[in-house]
Design an enzyme around this catalytic site. Structure first.
Site, PDB file in Angstrom:
ATOM      1  N   TYR A   1       0.816  -1.211   0.000  1.00  0.00           N
ATOM      2  CA  TYR A   1       0.000   0.000   0.000  1.00  0.00           C
ATOM      3  C   TYR A   1       0.854   1.267   0.000  1.00  0.00           C
ATOM      4  O   TYR A   1       1.858   1.359   0.708  1.00  0.00           O
ATOM      5  CB  TYR A   1      -0.886   0.044   1.240  1.00  0.00           C
ATOM      6  N   GLU A   2       0.402   2.257  -0.770  1.00  0.00           N
ATOM      7  CA  GLU A   2       1.021   3.586  -0.811  1.00  0.00           C
ATOM      8  C   GLU A   2       2.505   3.542  -1.163  1.00  0.00           C
ATOM      9  O   GLU A   2       3.279   4.386  -0.732  1.00  0.00           O
ATOM     10  CB  GLU A   2       0.826   4.318   0.537  1.00  0.00           C
ATOM     11  N   GLY A   3       2.879   2.569  -1.961  1.00  0.00           N
ATOM     12  CA  GLY A   3       4.267   2.440  -2.381  1.00  0.00           C
ATOM     13  C   GLY A   3       4.966   1.319  -1.651  1.00  0.00           C
ATOM     14  O   GLY A   3       4.951   1.253  -0.415  1.00  0.00           O
TER      15      GLY A   3
END
Length: 596
Positions: free
Chosen positions: A437-439
């Protein structure tokens, strides 16, 4: 199956003794708040988490989601729990009072978030995405869009999402192909498909407000040609009532390893005439607007690692105390497995890791509060620099660590841990996605090295190391903490040496530096964790000098810090060797060597 208990004692210790309450009390809007109020709110959050969210966690995991003609139904009890959640105001603790938020500090919402996620990660992800959408709209949208959409997003009547990923783009956001065509009335028609959209469709709210990255016809290539659009599920009339259905549909939901009660959706925009959307911010500058949402989302995702480690630790500890198996090696008497040396090592590892991560999360949240609210612009800038430096470290280190700790939680249970009925396998399954998630961890490490170390010329890192050295001086002044001080001093030196080395490597060969950036990030995370434990040990020793009912808790703080510094901190030396010597062996390994 164990019942979740909020870690109120540890949170109370952090709020009372590790956070700078004197400075926090001077911040705009926080003058009348006290630790007693914080603790009262956290106590109520714990009750809600234990009584409302925890009972539907395992059942939600088993039942999963249903989709019928694009409409998603969440598991039994989830919709009702959401109504109680927003009615109690747990969704908008630190949001702007102008639009109905409570305006309380990030330190409080961060702690509440951990508690709620520890009880039921899948459930909390809906409000987490909504908060991110609110932050992006607040930062970049026109006043008209703010007035029209923020009140009901802040109240929880509507949900929010972020739409970045596409089938052919993945993490390469610049390669997205979703199109936006401007209309005569100033709106846009959106055409494209997005994947992996958390709570892209659900039955919690009447409307869902999607934030969608798309490209205008004449936009430059790459990330410089991306714009951000607000695309509601239902159009909103001038009087605020819901109008007709927009041309946006959930075409499927993913079948996932974990978070089975959180819908991960494939979203289609504009299959017919085009989904109506509204520009947020400036044309071709959508990624900057979305990054506001993504940056704080990384803190939230890191908190998933804290929450699931805590949940797994509680289950492992309860089981280890109850399960009688084998005999004591010295007395030959039957004992609970908590008496076995290696089980004790695993439990101590989980405890030491989660306390370090929790303390760091609240330090970051405190810096975020100061960066938003402090009267002095220089202080705000200084604190924001610490936030920017630490968020990629915390996100990656906490989520990677959670994979290890939740695995230990299964191992403490032995074979029963591999059986779904005990519930502990869910914590590992739910934790896996957090490292993505989110990178991914690699993306966080590239951000840390390229932007936060090299581009910044190490200025914020120097500030952080300065804070560590202040804590080191406190531990060195204590005759009882000399072993901790010795290990911590050596760790700071390793951090300084390897930071200089990787910065120099980056300038010589960016590819080689990035090839060992993840080991470097984990080294930073472990040393920062040691810093948090050193602070805790120093404060605990100070408090033990006076009579206290918390003698056992405070002594445990010191001994947990001692374990972290003697056992966990030793990992940095292997990581440092990798940073020094592994770059060329990775980059020079030819594609053909991987095999056919």
């Amino acid at each position: 199956m164990n019942s979740y208990k909020a870690p109120l004692n540890d949170l109370s210790f952090i709020f009372n003794h590790l956070l700078d309450q004197e400075q926090l009390a001077q911040l705009s809007g926080l003058e009348d708040l006290s630790v007693d109020l914080y603790e009262s709110i956290l106590d109520e959050a714990g009750k809600f988490a234990t009584n409302i969210l925890d009972p539907i966690n395992a059942s939600g995991d088993r039942e999963g989601l249903k989709i019928n003609q694009g409409e998603v139904t969440t598991p039994k009890g989830f919709k009702e729990a959401y109504q109680q959640f927003v009615q109690a105001g747990w969704n908008n603790i630190s949001l702007d009072p102008e639009f109905g938020g409570q305006g309380l500090p990030y330190i409080l919402s961060t702690a509440v978030n951990e508690i709620m996620m520890g009880a039921n990660k899948s459930f909390v992800m809906c409000s987490g995405l909504t908060i991110g959408a609110i932050e992006a709209i607040s930062h970049a949208a026109s006043d008209e869009l703010k007035q029209k959409y923020l009140p009901k997003l802040v109240s929880g009547e509507w949900g929010g999402t972020m739409n970045l990923t596409e089938p052919g783009a993945g993490s390469d956001v610049g390669a997205l192909k979703t199109k936006a065509i401007e209309q005569a009335d100033g709106s846009y028609r959106i055409h494209g498909q997005k994947i992996f959209i958390t709570f892209g469709e659900h039955d919690f709210t009447d409307n869902i407000i999607h934030l969608v990255l798309a490209r205008l016809p004449d936009a430059p290539e790459g990330v410089r040609g991306i714009s951000l659009f607000l695309v509601p599920k239902f159009l909103v009339n001038e009087d605020g009532s819901l109008g007709e259905r927009n041309d946006v549909r959930c075409v499927s939901i993913e079948h996932k390893l974990g978070i089975h009660a959180s819908p991960t959706c494939v979203m289609a925009y504009g299959d017919d005439e085009g989904a109506i959307g509204y520009l947020v911010g400036e044309k071709n500058k959508g990624l900057a607007a979305m990054f506001v949402m993504m940056n704080m989302a990384r803190l939230t995702v890191g908190m998933e690692g804290v929450a699931l480690t805590e949940r797994s630790y509680q289950a492992a500890l309860d089981y280890a105390r109850e399960r009688v198996q084998g005999v004591d090696v010295e007395t030959a008497k039957p004992v609970a497995i908590i008496e076995h040396a290696d089980v004790r090592r695993m439990l101590l590892t989980m405890k030491a890791q989660v306390e370090a991560m929790r303390s760091l999360s609240l330090f970051i949240a405190q810096a975020q509060d100061m960066s938003f609210r402090h009267a002095d612009m220089n202080v705000r800038k200084h604190q924001q620099g610490l936030v920017d430096l630490l968020i990629p470290v915390f996100k990656a280190w906490a989520t990677e660590t959670a994979l290890k700790t939740t695995t230990l939680g299964i191992q403490v249970h032995g074979g029963l841990g591999f059986i779904e009925e005990t519930g502990v396998a869910q914590y590992l399954r739910d934790a896996v996605i957090s490292v993505i998630y989110e990178g991914t961890t690699g993306i966080q490490a590239a951000d840390l090295v390229g932007r936060k170390i090299v581009k910044d010329q190490g200025k914020n890192l120097a500030v952080l190391i300065g804070l560590m050295k202040e804590t080191l001086a406190e531990t060195q002044a204590s005759a009882q903490l000399t072993d901790i001080a010795k290990e911590f001093a050596a760790a700071i030196q390793v951090l300084e040496d390897n930071s200089q080395l990787i910065a120099a490597q980056f300038m010589q060969s960016t590819k080689q530096a990035l090839s060992i950036s993840v080991p470097y990030l984990m080294l930073v995370g472990i040393v920062v964790g040691a810093w948090q434990h050193a602070k805790s040990a120093s404060k605990a020793e100070e408090l033990l000098a006076s009579p206290s009912e918390n003698t056992a808790f405070l002594t445990a703080k010191i001994e947990t810090a001692r374990f972290y510094h003697r056992v966990i901190l030793s990992e940095i030396y292997g990581l440092a060797h990798t940073v020094r010597s592994a770059g060329d062996v990775i980059t020079e390994f030819k594609d053909s060597y991987f095999g056919e």
